[in-house]
Design a protein around this motif. Structure first.
Motif, PDB file in Angstrom:
ATOM      1  N   PHE A 172       2.015 -10.148  33.334  1.00 56.88           N
ATOM      2  CA  PHE A 172       2.565 -10.376  31.993  1.00 56.88           C
ATOM      3  C   PHE A 172       1.684  -9.697  30.954  1.00 56.88           C
ATOM      4  N   ARG A 173       2.299  -8.949  30.057  1.00 56.33           N
ATOM      5  CA  ARG A 173       1.548  -8.333  28.958  1.00 56.33           C
ATOM      6  C   ARG A 173       2.384  -8.430  27.699  1.00 56.33           C
ATOM      7  N   ASN A 174       1.774  -8.937  26.664  1.00 54.65           N
ATOM      8  CA  ASN A 174       2.500  -9.089  25.408  1.00 54.65           C
ATOM      9  C   ASN A 174       2.509  -7.739  24.687  1.00 54.65           C
ATOM     10  N   GLU A 175       3.216  -6.788  25.269  1.00 57.39           N
ATOM     11  CA  GLU A 175       3.247  -5.419  24.755  1.00 57.39           C
ATOM     12  C   GLU A 175       3.694  -5.402  23.299  1.00 57.39           C
ATOM     13  N   ILE A 176       3.044  -4.561  22.492  1.00 58.38           N
ATOM     14  CA  ILE A 176       3.399  -4.489  21.065  1.00 58.38           C
ATOM     15  C   ILE A 176       4.805  -3.903  20.908  1.00 58.38           C
ATOM     16  N   PHE A 181      14.063   0.568  28.234  1.00 58.50           N
ATOM     17  CA  PHE A 181      14.723  -0.250  29.260  1.00 58.50           C
ATOM     18  C   PHE A 181      13.659  -1.003  30.051  1.00 58.50           C
ATOM     19  N   ILE A 182      13.623  -0.885  31.375  1.00 53.69           N
ATOM     20  CA  ILE A 182      12.634  -1.661  32.139  1.00 53.69           C
ATOM     21  C   ILE A 182      11.318  -0.918  32.313  1.00 53.69           C
ATOM     22  N   PHE A 183      11.120   0.186  31.567  1.00 56.83           N
ATOM     23  CA  PHE A 183       9.879   0.946  31.751  1.00 56.83           C
ATOM     24  C   PHE A 183       8.673   0.168  31.229  1.00 56.83           C
ATOM     25  N   ARG A 184       8.764  -0.317  30.013  1.00 59.97           N
ATOM     26  CA  ARG A 184       7.662  -1.111  29.451  1.00 59.97           C
ATOM     27  C   ARG A 184       8.207  -2.457  29.022  1.00 59.97           C
ATOM     28  N   THR A 185       7.873  -3.489  29.775  1.00 66.49           N
ATOM     29  CA  THR A 185       8.404  -4.825  29.512  1.00 66.49           C
ATOM     30  C   THR A 185       7.241  -5.798  29.354  1.00 66.49           C
ATOM     31  N   ARG A 186       7.554  -7.014  28.994  1.00 61.69           N
ATOM     32  CA  ARG A 186       6.471  -7.996  28.806  1.00 61.69           C
ATOM     33  C   ARG A 186       6.226  -8.802  30.080  1.00 61.69           C
ATOM     34  N   LYS A 256       6.026  10.150  32.250  1.00 64.36           N
ATOM     35  CA  LYS A 256       5.339   8.861  32.050  1.00 64.36           C
ATOM     36  C   LYS A 256       4.760   8.334  33.359  1.00 64.36           C
ATOM     37  N   GLU A 257       3.762   7.457  33.184  1.00 62.40           N
ATOM     38  CA  GLU A 257       3.055   6.903  34.345  1.00 62.40           C
ATOM     39  C   GLU A 257       3.908   5.955  35.195  1.00 62.40           C
ATOM     40  N   LEU A 258       3.845   6.202  36.517  1.00 63.77           N
ATOM     41  CA  LEU A 258       4.462   5.293  37.489  1.00 63.77           C
ATOM     42  C   LEU A 258       3.404   4.419  38.147  1.00 63.77           C
ATOM     43  N   GLU A 259       2.274   5.055  38.406  1.00 59.85           N
ATOM     44  CA  GLU A 259       1.240   4.391  39.203  1.00 59.85           C
ATOM     45  C   GLU A 259      -0.120   4.935  38.809  1.00 59.85           C
ATOM     46  N   GLY A 260      -1.119   4.058  38.819  1.00 52.56           N
ATOM     47  CA  GLY A 260      -2.488   4.493  38.536  1.00 52.56           C
ATOM     48  C   GLY A 260      -3.327   4.397  39.794  1.00 52.56           C
ATOM     49  N   ILE A 261      -4.154   5.412  40.027  1.00 53.44           N
ATOM     50  CA  ILE A 261      -5.093   5.365  41.149  1.00 53.44           C
ATOM     51  C   ILE A 261      -6.484   5.452  40.534  1.00 53.44           C
ATOM     52  N   THR A 298      -4.890   1.279  44.023  1.00 49.35           N
ATOM     53  CA  THR A 298      -3.599   1.937  43.770  1.00 49.35           C
ATOM     54  C   THR A 298      -2.708   0.876  43.130  1.00 49.35           C
ATOM     55  N   SER A 299      -2.256   1.161  41.907  1.00 48.24           N
ATOM     56  CA  SER A 299      -1.538   0.140  41.144  1.00 48.24           C
ATOM     57  C   SER A 299      -0.205   0.687  40.654  1.00 48.24           C
ATOM     58  N   ALA A 300       0.874   0.192  41.273  1.00 52.98           N
ATOM     59  CA  ALA A 300       2.204   0.700  40.931  1.00 52.98           C
ATOM     60  C   ALA A 300       3.036  -0.421  40.328  1.00 52.98           C
ATOM     61  N   GLY A 301       3.994  -0.062  39.485  1.00 52.67           N
ATOM     62  CA  GLY A 301       4.897  -1.048  38.923  1.00 52.67           C
ATOM     63  C   GLY A 301       6.200  -1.060  39.718  1.00 52.67           C
ATOM     64  N   VAL A 302       6.648  -2.247  40.101  1.00 50.38           N
ATOM     65  CA  VAL A 302       7.911  -2.350  40.846  1.00 50.38           C
ATOM     66  C   VAL A 302       9.070  -1.875  39.956  1.00 50.38           C
TER      67      VAL A 302
HETATM   68  P1  ATP Z   1       0.447   1.981  30.113  1.00 49.11           P
HETATM   69  O1  ATP Z   1      -0.573   3.013  29.711  1.00 49.11           O
HETATM   70  O2  ATP Z   1       1.814   2.558  30.389  1.00 49.11           O
HETATM   71  O3  ATP Z   1       0.471   0.764  29.245  1.00 49.11           O
HETATM   72  P2  ATP Z   1      -1.451   1.081  31.960  1.00 49.11           P
HETATM   73  O4  ATP Z   1      -2.229   2.322  32.185  1.00 49.11           O
HETATM   74  O5  ATP Z   1      -1.981   0.013  31.090  1.00 49.11           O
HETATM   75  O6  ATP Z   1       0.037   1.457  31.522  1.00 49.11           O
HETATM   76  P3  ATP Z   1      -2.054  -0.163  34.434  1.00 49.11           P
HETATM   77  O7  ATP Z   1      -2.847  -1.234  33.789  1.00 49.11           O
HETATM   78  O8  ATP Z   1      -2.752   0.911  35.171  1.00 49.11           O
HETATM   79  O9  ATP Z   1      -1.061   0.478  33.338  1.00 49.11           O
HETATM   80  O10 ATP Z   1      -0.937  -0.847  35.332  1.00 49.11           O
HETATM   81  C1  ATP Z   1      -0.551  -0.336  36.571  1.00 49.11           C
HETATM   82  C2  ATP Z   1       0.938  -0.153  36.682  1.00 49.11           C
HETATM   83  O11 ATP Z   1       1.621  -1.339  36.295  1.00 49.11           O
HETATM   84  C3  ATP Z   1       1.490   0.933  35.761  1.00 49.11           C
HETATM   85  O12 ATP Z   1       1.359   2.204  36.351  1.00 49.11           O
HETATM   86  C4  ATP Z   1       2.942   0.511  35.657  1.00 49.11           C
HETATM   87  O13 ATP Z   1       3.699   0.974  36.759  1.00 49.11           O
HETATM   88  C5  ATP Z   1       2.867  -1.001  35.699  1.00 49.11           C
HETATM   89  N1  ATP Z   1       2.930  -1.531  34.331  1.00 49.11           N
HETATM   90  C6  ATP Z   1       1.900  -1.712  33.470  1.00 49.11           C
HETATM   91  N2  ATP Z   1       2.335  -2.211  32.303  1.00 49.11           N
HETATM   92  C7  ATP Z   1       3.668  -2.364  32.422  1.00 49.11           C
HETATM   93  C8  ATP Z   1       4.694  -2.858  31.552  1.00 49.11           C
HETATM   94  N3  ATP Z   1       4.423  -3.318  30.354  1.00 49.11           N
HETATM   95  N4  ATP Z   1       5.970  -2.856  32.010  1.00 49.11           N
HETATM   96  C9  ATP Z   1       6.278  -2.419  33.256  1.00 49.11           C
HETATM   97  N5  ATP Z   1       5.348  -1.954  34.117  1.00 49.11           N
HETATM   98  C10 ATP Z   1       4.058  -1.929  33.721  1.00 49.11           C
END
Ligand code: ATP
Length: 430
Positions: A172-176, A181-186, A256-261, A298-302
């Motif tokens: 959960f992240r209280n994104e600003i 769509f579902i790319f950046r959600t809370r 845009k980012e899918l996954e961070g390594i 390796t951190s990916a978002g579903v």
């Molecule tokens: P961003 O820069 O896009 O905010 P981040 O670098 O903070 O992402 P990480 O903390 O590395 O992201 O999180 C790992 C993965 O979790 C991301 O690559 C993404 O797939 C997923 N993720 C992170 N934040 C969100 C979000 N708000 N909504 C959907 N998926 C997310």
């Protein structure tokens, strides 16, 4: 291709809806419908299979979402997990300052306030007293549940460094500014794996995981040309990271980012050792050394992976002057593997089709559809991303074979009813 087409198909076909829609929705939250949840489960299963099931060196866990609040002090989130926030003095809209770098307020050009840091963690209270002592957080990442369980997992599993721990779960992240769509959600789900290695071998393992994870998207069926690798420069690196790579995808709204390594060094285990007072070191029996392992994450978002699959699979085609919309999802993750269609609702065809439905159900996700012309049923199958259409026709009555139509090529072959399970199984594994 515009995102509106994907969003409207998702709504129409029951993939994804706005959360609490009858009340006007809630920003940054989405619900998965019948096809959406099936696709999501299949993606998670696909990840788990390759990261845990097929490997001897990775164990799975499922940690709680609410953890001891000290976890988030040790991890640095209470201090540092914040984004700079600005408001436009004219239109009152709020932005993430780093999204606006080099730009003025995009819509109205109004003057912006000074940036203030805004912590993205959701706070709650545990127990019946809502005072500061009862403050807890919904986890903003699943990773910490893995670090704090390092010793709990290593003992019963008898793993030795190098080895990994994997977890899929909500974060959960209280994104600003939740958007796209579902790319950046809370509220979202992550698929994370933390690989514990001996210091000094971290560079090699980092390279290994970069390759492995890229390959995973390839096997998932994502178009190669759409994937990009982005290396973080010094100023982009998170406070814990020595090296970081993003796997990115070319979405309609940008790359845009899918996954961070990440090479997280010994930061996490050292911090938890310091804050908990517990020994989180590892004793290497072969070399007779004790050390704090380095971690490659390796951190990916579903949800982002799911959106990437949908965007990558969507296409419109003209067939004999008629437009068709196809979701070319891989059979390995498609919500339904096959539709089963009686050509007409008589001559015993529905009964045979029902029998096939019963035959296939224990093995695969399939559905029975007798509504409308077979052409319309095929169109529905195409839009839902169902790779195969199995039609019971007059030939079936004579020789117990059915027509199997391929969603992508639209070619039709005849397969014996008794051979269907094997035939479909081969298609999933190929
Ligand atoms: P961003 O820069 O896009 O905010 P981040 O670098 O903070 O992402 P990480 O903390 O590395 O992201 O999180 C790992 C993965 O979790 C991301 O690559 C993404 O797939 C997923 N993720 C992170 N934040 C969100 C979000 N708000 N909504 C959907 N998926 C997310």
């Amino acid at each position: 291709m515009e995102m509106e087409k994907i969003v409207s198909l998702c709504k129409r076909r029951g993939f994804i809806f706005p959360s609490s829609e009858i009340y006007g929705g809630i920003n940054g939250c989405w619900d998965y419908g019948p096809l959406g949840v099936a696709l999501k489960n299949n993606i998670k299963r696909f990840w788990w299979r390759s990261m845990v099931q097929l490997r001897d060196d990775i164990e799975g866990i499922d940690a709680s979402i609410i953890m001891h609040p000290r976890v988030w002090e040790a991890s640095g989130h209470v201090q540092q997990f914040a984004d700079p926030m600005v408001d436009c003095k004219d239109c009152k809209l709020r932005f993430r300052a780093d999204d606006l770098e080099g730009e003025s307020c995009p819509s109205c050009g109004g003057e912006l306030t000074e940036a203030r840091m805004f912590n993205l963690m959701f706070r709650t209270h545990v127990g019946s007293v809502e005072d500061e002592a009862a403050v807890a957080y919904l986890r903003p990442e699943t990773a910490q549940g893995i670090y704090v369980n390092f010793q709990n997992v290593i003992k019963p599993s008898r793993q030795k460094v190098p080895f990994g721990i994997a977890q899929i779960g909500k974060a959960f992240r209280n994104e600003i500014t939740p958007r796209n769509f579902i790319f950046r959600t809370r509220e979202f789900e992550q698929m994370e794996m933390q690989y514990f290695v001996k210091p000094g071998t971290d560079g090699e393992w980092f390279e290994y995981w970069k390759e492995e994870r890229l390959r995973w998207y390839d096997v998932l069926g994502i178009k190669k040309g759409k994937l990009k690798l982005h290396e973080h420069r010094d100023k982009e690196l998170a406070h814990y990271a020595k090296e970081a790579f993003d796997i990115q995808y070319e979405f309609p709204f940008g790359v845009k980012e899918l996954e961070g390594i990440h090479n997280r060094t010994d930061y996490d285990l050292s911090r938890h050792r310091e804050f908990s007072g517990k020994d989180l070191s590892y004793y290497d029996q072969e070399t007779n050394e004790r050390y704090i392992p380095y971690i490659i994450e390796t951190s990916a978002g579903v949800d982002r992976t799911l959106l990437c699959c949908l965007v990558d699979a969507y296409r419109e085609e003209e067939v004999k002057g008629e437009k068709r919309v196809v979701m070319g999802l891989s059979p390995a993750i498609a919500p339904k593997l096959a539709g089963i269609f009686p050509l007409v609702k008589r001559d015993g065809m529905p009964e045979i089709a029902k029998r096939i439905d019963e035959l296939l159900k224990p093995h695969f996700d399939v559905f029975y559809d007798a509504g409308g012309s077979v052409g319309r049923r095929y169109r529905r199958q195409d839009e839902a991303g169902t790779p195969f259409g199995i039609t019971v026709d007059s030939q079936t009555l004579k020789d117990e074979t059915v027509t199997v139509r391929d969603r992508d090529t639209m070619e039709q072959v005849r397969v014996g009813i008794d051979d269907l399970v094997e035939w479909l199984r081969e298609k999933i594994s190929s």
